[in-house]
Design an enzyme around this catalytic site. Structure first.
Site, PDB file in Angstrom:
ATOM      1  CB  SER A   1      -0.965  -0.042   1.185  1.00 53.57           C
ATOM      2  OG  SER A   1      -1.971   0.940   1.061  1.00 53.57           O
TER       3      SER A   1
ATOM      4  CD  GLU B   1      -5.302  -4.349  -3.666  1.00 47.70           C
ATOM      5  OE1 GLU B   1      -5.489  -3.785  -2.573  1.00 47.70           O
ATOM      6  OE2 GLU B   1      -4.239  -4.889  -3.979  1.00 47.70           O
TER       7      GLU B   1
ATOM      8  CG  HIS C   1      -5.654  -2.409   0.300  1.00 42.62           C
ATOM      9  ND1 HIS C   1      -4.713  -2.385  -0.693  1.00 42.62           N
ATOM     10  CD2 HIS C   1      -5.273  -1.444   1.184  1.00 42.62           C
ATOM     11  CE1 HIS C   1      -3.812  -1.457  -0.443  1.00 42.62           C
ATOM     12  NE2 HIS C   1      -4.125  -0.885   0.709  1.00 42.62           N
TER      13      HIS C   1
END
Length: 523
Positions: A218, A339, A435
């Site tokens: 991320s 995600e 995610h």
């Protein structure tokens, strides 16, 4: 006969002592600031050094300054507990820290090294950068425990770096006082300082200073792409891994020009505290800053993140990659299937009406619906989720991968993680491959997510991914015995490795979709 048996037992004990590394000497390492003493993990296979300062506490006059060298210490400093995570105004339920708490005095790192390696082993080094939107995160989370990767013959390092207003506020006075005429990006410079510390100290821990892989998820993945682009990291890294994200967005987690970031910082301070004088701002307590950035206002308080400061980043990351001025190192990168989530329940008709409402009744809408089709309600919901994923994180990662293919002069490997975990109290099974879902698999830390009912397939996938990641760190190629072949990604073969229990490389069937987004969003 009895004497012979006793002799054999004694020889066996001596042999065991020769391979056991947990003696006092193996737990103590001399760094450039002083000696540290770690401790063996429960299984005895790894020695962990935690909470080692890599820079001076960024407090007082050092708030909003580039990281400075840590003070030297005498004697032996205990390195058996994590240092404090950095102050942060954002929290996520699944971020569970095991450290003393938040503090501005947080610039510490951790090292996990195989206990059997010895200080001259020259093992590959993997430097982890956590995610959290440049607003949250810390190294003490169980899912980022480096000991299990270290079982695979690598040395693992992770660092805390400044976040939010503490790590990324730009301001005209900060720029004026800077020798490099730059402000903001203190968090990214913390990361660069930790990588440099690793380069200068890791051989004492059994690592190879000439074989350092940086990897992150991320915001940590955004940071990896930025470190690749920055002149400050030149010569420090030999490989890079990005999990979900790259500094190539034209919206969302984009990096604005310094002047724009300066204006935002100055306006925030003036509006909230009635001053934008730097001396006054450095007198504010962390509690005062925290109250300001967490206030429930309309519009909400400013968000602080990286900028194109003219020094750490002389130009934007896409521009640096386009010119081929980034680090020419092997790259492994990709993203997860879900995600952007899966909670989309519209019908195909509603979906198409919404697209035409936003894009008109012409060619743009037709192209979009060709890329994100809605022949059935189920397909429309899948397309809505795919678009949410691509807009949030996948497109920026794709642009990074493509940029490295074009100008990086090194192999690129791309993956797609599409095996959703069994769910826990923070993430239901219905979230799919959400995610950050891959982190525990990569680190071999599935058991840190205690509520999840892991399946044999999860264990096998984690084993496989850990091997791919560490193979790549060792050689720049994820392939190895017993693993499905992972081809290089590029014009000759746009194949993507699908990371699930069957692990198979497949042609990139979504390439046209990202090329379409590139025309719409690319800069």
């Amino acid at each position: 006969l009895m004497r012979l048996l006793v002799a054999k037992v004694c020889l066996g004990m001596v042999g065991a002592l020769l391979v056991l590394p947990a003696g006092a000497d193996s737990l103590k390492v001399k760094t450039d600031r002083g000696k540290v003493e770690g401790e063996a993990t429960t299984d005895g296979k790894v020695i962990a050094f935690k909470g080692v300062p890599f820079a001076a506490p960024p407090v007082g006059d050092l708030r909003w300054k580039a990281p400075q060298p840590a003070a030297k210490w005498g004697g032996v400093r205990p390195a058996k507990t994590f240092g404090s995570h950095c102050e942060q105004a954002v929290s996520y339920g699944d971020m569970i820290f095991h450290d003393p708490g938040a503090s501005e005095d947080c610039l510490t790192l951790n090292v996990w090294t195989p206990a059997s390696a010895g200080k001259k082993a020259k093992l590959p080094v993997m430097v982890w950068i956590y995610g959290g939107g440049f607003a949250a995160g810390g190294t003490s989370e169980g899912r980022q425990d480096g000991q299990f990767l270290a079982h695979r013959g690598v040395v693992v390092v992770s660092m805390n770096y400044r976040l939010g207003i503490w790590g990324f506020m730009a301001h005209p006075e900060l720029t004026a006082e800077s020798p490099q005429h730059a402000s903001g990006n203190y968090g990214l410079r913390d990361i660069a300082a930790a990588i440099r510390w690793t380069k200068e100290n890791i051989e004492a821990f059994g690592g190879d200073a000439g074989n350092i892989t940086i990897f992150g998820e991320s915001a940590g993945s955004f940071a990896v792409s930025a470190e690749m682009a920055s002149p400050l990291a030149k010569g420090l890294i030999t490989k890079a891994i990005g999990e979900s994200g790259g500094a190539f967005n034209s919206s969302g987690l984009s990096f604005p020009p310094r002047a724009e970031a300066e204006a935002a910082g100055s306006e925030f301070m003036q509006k909230v505290f009635g001053t934008s004088k730097l001396a006054e701002m450095r007198k504010l307590t962390s509690e005062q800053l925290m109250t300001a950035v967490t206030a429930k206002t309309t519009p909400p308080p400013a968000r602080f993140g990286p900028d194109v400061d003219g020094y750490f980043l002389p130009e934007s990351v896409p521009e640096i990659f386009a010119k081929g001025e980034q680090a020419h190192v092997p790259l492994l990168a990709g993203w997860n299937a879900d995600e952007g989530g899966r909670s989309f329940t519209m019908s195909a008709e509603t979906y198409k009406e919404d697209v035409r409402k936003r894009l008109g009744d012409g060619v743009k809408a037709d192209l979009f619906l060709a890329a994100y089709p809605a022949g059935t309600d189920e397909e429309a919901q899948r397309s809505a989720g795919d678009y949410a994923r691509d807009r949030f994180i996948a497109y920026s990662t794709w642009r990074w991968v493509e940029g490295q293919v074009r100008t990086g002069k090194a192999p690129v490997y791309r993956y797609f993680f599409d095996y959703g975990s069994p769910g826990d109290k923070f993430h239901p099974v219905s979230a799919g491959a959400f995610h950050s879902d891959e982190i525990e698999y990569v680190f071999g830390a599935l058991d840190s997510r205690q509520e999840a009912k892991w399946r044999p397939e999860d264990r096998a996938l984690s084993e496989m991914m850990g091997q791919y990641w560490t193979n790549f760190a060792k050689t720049g190629d994820p392939n190895g015995p017993g693993l499905a072949k992972w081809p290089v990604y590029g014009p000759d073969d746009w194949n993507v490795m699908h990371l699930d229990p069957t692990a198979e490389a497949k042609p990139d069937v979504q390439r046209a979709r990202y090329q379409l987004l590139d025309k719409a969003w690319g800069k």
